[in-house]
Design an enzyme around this catalytic site. Structure first.
Site, PDB file in Angstrom:
ATOM      1  CD  GLU A  50      -2.469   1.354   2.701  1.00  0.00           C
ATOM      2  OE1 GLU A  50      -2.753   2.482   3.149  1.00  0.00           O
ATOM      3  OE2 GLU A  50      -2.748   0.293   3.298  1.00  0.00           O
ATOM      4  NE  ARG A  54      -0.271   8.391   5.694  1.00  0.00           N
ATOM      5  CZ  ARG A  54      -0.003   7.680   6.780  1.00  0.00           C
ATOM      6  NH1 ARG A  54       1.144   7.887   7.417  1.00  0.00           N
ATOM      7  NH2 ARG A  54      -0.852   6.766   7.209  1.00  0.00           N
ATOM      8  CE  LYS A 138      -6.110   2.134   7.385  1.00  0.00           C
ATOM      9  NZ  LYS A 138      -5.300   3.066   6.568  1.00  0.00           N
TER      10      LYS A 138
END
Length: 219
Positions: A50, A54, A138
């Site tokens: 993943e 950011r 998640k």
């Protein structure tokens, strides 16, 4: 685990949770590091990666891994809106992960045709997703939101939900999460220490990945 109805997102898109027991969460500052980083993780036995959105380098990092590391299954994390869904899909992401969800984000992720994990931290959010046919989620921030005790308490009343806990998970507690019947995988950064990434110490990262890949799901 209850089976997904044929029309559910899980049935249409496949399972993110079954890619690997541990999913590295990579923050890539320099897109040039993406390919050697991914190769080190794959060599260590962690093919599902993943890449979080950011940093400005994230889309290029996803694209590079998708094009140059065929054994990797690269996904996009910290997906926050429909526009990001479209960009990640165009870059070659093969799954999507968000820290939370809205109806608009959920619709965009579902329409993308990619497997996805919307983020939850409360029972109400889990029930809301189950009503929409979403069964894989998640759990974030895992430790701050109650950790293994909270997830264990959800297993009885909400057996149809499966989770990828992320947030505060490391080599000291990952196995405890994976032992839970409603946990399919865990996400974490411990195999990607910032100093190793900064030093481009891919050998160290491969070794940490190999140790993490030794963790297994509950039978």
């Amino acid at each position: 685990m209850t089976s997904s109805p044929p029309s559910s997102p899980a049935a249409r898109h496949g399972s993110v949770l079954d890619l690997a027991p541990v999913v590295p969460v990579a923050v890539v500052d320099d897109a040039a590091d993406a390919v050697p980083l991914a190769r080190a993780l794959v060599a260590g036995g962690l093919p599902a990666i993943e890449v979080t959105l950011r940093t400005p380098a994230a889309p290029d990092a996803i694209r590079a891994i998708a094009q140059e590391v065929p054994d990797a299954v690269v996904g996009a994390g910290t997906v926050l809106g429909p526009a990001q869904v479209a960009r990640c899909r165009a870059a070659g992401a093969r799954f999507l992960v968000s820290p939370g969800w809205t109806d608009a984000l959920l619709a965009a992720m579902d329409a993308s045709g990619l497997p996805y994990l919307p983020g939850v931290s409360t029972a109400t959010e889990v029930v809301s997703l189950l009503e929409r046919g979403v069964r894989e989620m998640k759990f974030f921030p895992a430790e701050a939101a109650g950790g293994t005790a909270y997830l264990r308490s959800l297993a009885g009343p909400l057996p149809g939900a499966r989770f990828c806990p992320t947030g505060g998970i490391g080599p000291g507690n990952a196995a405890e999460y994976l032992a839970l019947p409603n946990v399919g995988c865990v996400g974490g950064t411990w195999m990607l220490p910032p100093d190793a990434v900064a030093d481009r110490d891919w050998t160290r990262i491969e070794a940490l990945a190999r140790a993490a890949s030794g963790l297994v799901r509950a039978a």
